[in-house]
Design a protein around this motif. Structure first.
Motif, mmCIF file in Angstrom:
data_model
loop_
_atom_site.group_PDB
_atom_site.id
_atom_site.type_symbol
_atom_site.label_atom_id
_atom_site.label_comp_id
_atom_site.label_asym_id
_atom_site.label_seq_id
_atom_site.Cartn_x
_atom_site.Cartn_y
_atom_site.Cartn_z
ATOM 1 N N LEU A 30 51.795 79.020 -42.175
ATOM 2 C CA LEU A 30 51.461 78.722 -43.435
ATOM 3 C C LEU A 30 51.486 77.073 -43.526
ATOM 4 O O LEU A 30 50.609 76.560 -44.197
ATOM 5 C CB LEU A 30 52.399 79.384 -44.358
ATOM 6 C CG LEU A 30 51.854 78.837 -46.157
ATOM 7 C CD1 LEU A 30 50.545 79.341 -46.411
ATOM 8 C CD2 LEU A 30 53.178 79.606 -46.821
ATOM 9 N N GLU A 31 52.449 76.670 -42.931
ATOM 10 C CA GLU A 31 52.520 75.010 -42.940
ATOM 11 C C GLU A 31 51.298 74.546 -42.145
ATOM 12 O O GLU A 31 50.851 73.332 -42.655
ATOM 13 C CB GLU A 31 53.730 74.705 -42.377
ATOM 14 C CG GLU A 31 54.035 73.125 -42.515
ATOM 15 C CD GLU A 31 55.299 72.738 -41.938
ATOM 16 O OE1 GLU A 31 55.823 71.349 -41.889
ATOM 17 O OE2 GLU A 31 56.298 73.531 -41.395
ATOM 18 N N LEU A 32 50.997 75.004 -41.035
ATOM 19 C CA LEU A 32 49.734 74.604 -40.260
ATOM 20 C C LEU A 32 48.646 74.590 -41.063
ATOM 21 O O LEU A 32 47.580 73.881 -41.388
ATOM 22 C CB LEU A 32 49.671 75.280 -39.064
ATOM 23 C CG LEU A 32 48.462 74.833 -37.906
ATOM 24 C CD1 LEU A 32 48.574 73.304 -37.630
ATOM 25 C CD2 LEU A 32 48.323 75.695 -37.073
ATOM 26 N N VAL A 33 48.323 75.812 -41.763
ATOM 27 C CA VAL A 33 46.994 76.004 -42.705
ATOM 28 C C VAL A 33 47.037 74.978 -43.477
ATOM 29 O O VAL A 33 45.826 74.168 -43.907
ATOM 30 C CB VAL A 33 46.808 77.424 -43.250
ATOM 31 C CG1 VAL A 33 45.876 77.609 -44.005
ATOM 32 C CG2 VAL A 33 46.638 78.424 -41.859
ATOM 33 N N SER A 34 48.136 74.713 -44.243
ATOM 34 C CA SER A 34 48.424 73.805 -45.291
ATOM 35 C C SER A 34 47.961 72.490 -44.901
ATOM 36 O O SER A 34 47.276 71.781 -45.701
ATOM 37 C CB SER A 34 49.597 73.803 -45.976
ATOM 38 O OG SER A 34 50.049 75.026 -46.813
ATOM 39 N N LEU A 35 48.658 72.206 -43.696
ATOM 40 C CA LEU A 35 48.127 70.841 -43.461
ATOM 41 C C LEU A 35 46.784 70.448 -42.975
ATOM 42 O O LEU A 35 46.263 69.369 -43.353
ATOM 43 C CB LEU A 35 48.935 70.510 -41.995
ATOM 44 C CG LEU A 35 49.274 69.238 -41.643
ATOM 45 C CD1 LEU A 35 49.853 68.301 -42.432
ATOM 46 C CD2 LEU A 35 49.990 69.125 -40.216
ATOM 47 N N LEU A 36 46.121 71.418 -42.274
ATOM 48 C CA LEU A 36 44.886 71.195 -41.937
ATOM 49 C C LEU A 36 43.851 71.475 -43.208
ATOM 50 O O LEU A 36 42.685 70.590 -43.002
ATOM 51 C CB LEU A 36 44.354 72.403 -40.898
ATOM 52 C CG LEU A 36 44.843 72.361 -39.679
ATOM 53 C CD1 LEU A 36 44.811 73.523 -38.625
ATOM 54 C CD2 LEU A 36 44.396 71.035 -38.867
ATOM 55 N N LEU A 37 43.917 72.142 -44.202
ATOM 56 C CA LEU A 37 43.326 72.144 -45.281
ATOM 57 C C LEU A 37 43.626 71.316 -46.217
ATOM 58 O O LEU A 37 42.420 70.981 -47.281
ATOM 59 C CB LEU A 37 43.356 73.709 -45.811
ATOM 60 C CG LEU A 37 42.717 74.821 -44.850
ATOM 61 C CD1 LEU A 37 42.739 75.966 -45.520
ATOM 62 C CD2 LEU A 37 41.436 74.448 -44.354
ATOM 63 N N THR A 38 44.474 70.450 -46.236
ATOM 64 C CA THR A 38 44.669 69.323 -47.214
ATOM 65 C C THR A 38 45.124 67.890 -46.659
ATOM 66 O O THR A 38 45.029 66.932 -47.752
ATOM 67 C CB THR A 38 46.148 69.785 -47.978
ATOM 68 O OG1 THR A 38 47.039 69.817 -47.228
ATOM 69 C CG2 THR A 38 46.104 71.206 -48.739
ATOM 70 N N SER A 39 45.036 67.686 -45.591
ATOM 71 C CA SER A 39 45.303 66.392 -44.954
ATOM 72 C C SER A 39 43.980 65.706 -44.511
ATOM 73 O O SER A 39 43.182 66.168 -43.851
ATOM 74 C CB SER A 39 46.291 66.476 -43.719
ATOM 75 O OG SER A 39 46.513 65.036 -43.331
ATOM 76 N N ALA A 67 46.391 77.797 -34.050
ATOM 77 C CA ALA A 67 45.962 76.255 -34.329
ATOM 78 C C ALA A 67 44.502 76.143 -33.943
ATOM 79 O O ALA A 67 43.841 75.494 -34.732
ATOM 80 C CB ALA A 67 46.827 75.276 -33.428
ATOM 81 N N ALA A 68 44.039 76.529 -32.677
ATOM 82 C CA ALA A 68 42.496 76.520 -32.503
ATOM 83 C C ALA A 68 41.689 77.303 -33.443
ATOM 84 O O ALA A 68 40.734 76.510 -34.124
ATOM 85 C CB ALA A 68 42.576 77.186 -31.147
ATOM 86 N N LYS A 69 41.970 78.497 -33.804
ATOM 87 C CA LYS A 69 41.249 79.003 -34.716
ATOM 88 C C LYS A 69 41.283 78.661 -36.145
ATOM 89 O O LYS A 69 40.195 78.573 -36.749
ATOM 90 C CB LYS A 69 41.958 80.676 -34.927
ATOM 91 C CG LYS A 69 41.556 81.362 -33.846
ATOM 92 C CD LYS A 69 42.179 82.823 -33.811
ATOM 93 C CE LYS A 69 42.035 83.631 -32.865
ATOM 94 N NZ LYS A 69 42.573 85.065 -32.941
ATOM 95 N N THR A 70 42.345 77.985 -36.674
ATOM 96 C CA THR A 70 42.350 77.094 -37.886
ATOM 97 C C THR A 70 41.845 76.017 -37.808
ATOM 98 O O THR A 70 40.975 75.687 -39.015
ATOM 99 C CB THR A 70 43.990 76.885 -38.263
ATOM 100 O OG1 THR A 70 44.805 78.244 -38.160
ATOM 101 C CG2 THR A 70 44.268 76.465 -39.595
ATOM 102 N N ALA A 71 41.835 75.146 -37.045
ATOM 103 C CA ALA A 71 41.112 74.078 -36.494
ATOM 104 C C ALA A 71 39.474 74.099 -36.901
ATOM 105 O O ALA A 71 38.635 73.647 -37.453
ATOM 106 C CB ALA A 71 41.221 73.438 -35.587
ATOM 107 N N GLY A 79 34.919 71.480 -43.895
ATOM 108 C CA GLY A 79 34.551 70.117 -43.376
ATOM 109 C C GLY A 79 35.524 69.215 -43.111
ATOM 110 O O GLY A 79 35.220 67.811 -43.530
ATOM 111 N N MET A 80 36.701 69.806 -43.034
ATOM 112 C CA MET A 80 37.800 68.646 -42.662
ATOM 113 C C MET A 80 37.654 68.114 -41.230
ATOM 114 O O MET A 80 37.625 68.749 -40.250
ATOM 115 C CB MET A 80 39.194 69.363 -42.672
ATOM 116 C CG MET A 80 39.524 70.018 -44.022
ATOM 117 S SD MET A 80 39.629 68.769 -45.188
ATOM 118 C CE MET A 80 41.040 68.010 -45.093
ATOM 119 N N ARG A 81 37.307 67.027 -41.265
ATOM 120 C CA ARG A 81 37.089 66.265 -39.918
ATOM 121 C C ARG A 81 38.297 65.651 -39.197
ATOM 122 O O ARG A 81 38.631 65.980 -38.120
ATOM 123 C CB ARG A 81 36.263 64.965 -40.230
ATOM 124 C CG ARG A 81 34.716 65.488 -40.940
ATOM 125 C CD ARG A 81 33.604 64.400 -40.965
ATOM 126 N NE ARG A 81 33.476 64.242 -39.333
ATOM 127 C CZ ARG A 81 33.239 62.772 -39.009
ATOM 128 N NH1 ARG A 81 33.694 61.795 -39.818
ATOM 129 N NH2 ARG A 81 33.034 62.658 -37.795
#
Length: 169
Positions: A30-39, A67-71, A79-81
């Motif tokens: 959950l922390e990884l998903v939050s980080l990838l979608l908000t940072s 992490a790969a799937k989430t990225a 559209g998170m670059r």
């Protein structure tokens, strides 16, 4: 009086968040998903960009496949670059020989400058030889682009130009 929807005892918050308040512990996923979608990999009020990247490295190490799937999801759906580029760079050192890595690098690239950003992050952070799966996956992603896109994102004036990426790959 409710007969079926009864009151449930909830545990009290267990950790202190960055703002100094009490919070519930998030799972690493959950922390990884939050980080990838908000940072956006920039300084925030409670956290510096370098701290974000340090925490990202820890989370990627915990579960590289997730992490790969989430990225891929963060890059293609939201559209998170920059954060997906950093995740791709971090994944270069994990899961050596994994069959999904080559396809991951092909899937996470949507524009030609994604290739140069991933390579720049990896070389800046680790400074060592590129992993074979990264090389092949990024090389495969060149087939997606036409001449216009290649010319538009050739990266003149940058530290790593698209022609340099072609020579590396």
């Amino acid at each position: 009086m409710a007969r079926f929807n009864t009151v449930v005892d909830r545990p009290s918050p267990t950790v202190t968040n960055l703002a100094g308040g009490q919070a519930y512990q998030e799972s690493t996923r959950l922390e990884l998903v939050s980080l990838l979608l908000t940072s956006l990999v920039s300084d925030q009020f409670y956290r510096k960009a370098d701290d974000t990247l340090t925490r990202l490295a820890e989370l990627v190490k915990a579960d590289p496949l997730f992490a790969a799937k989430t990225a891929i999801y963060a890059r293609n759906e939201f559209g998170m670059r920059s954060i997906s580029h950093a995740t791709a760079g971090e994944l270069g050192q994990y899961a050596s020989g994994a069959p999904w890595k080559r396809k991951f690098y092909e899937a996470v690239v949507r524009r030609p400058d994604d290739i140069t950003e991933i390579l720049s992050y990896y070389r800046g952070r680790f400074g060592k030889k590129l992993p074979t799966a990264m090389k092949r996956g990024l090389a495969d992603s060149f087939d997606k682009f036409d001449g216009y896109q290649i010319a538009k994102y050739k990266g003149e004036g940058r530290g790593l130009k698209l022609v340099d990426a072609v020579n590396l790959l």
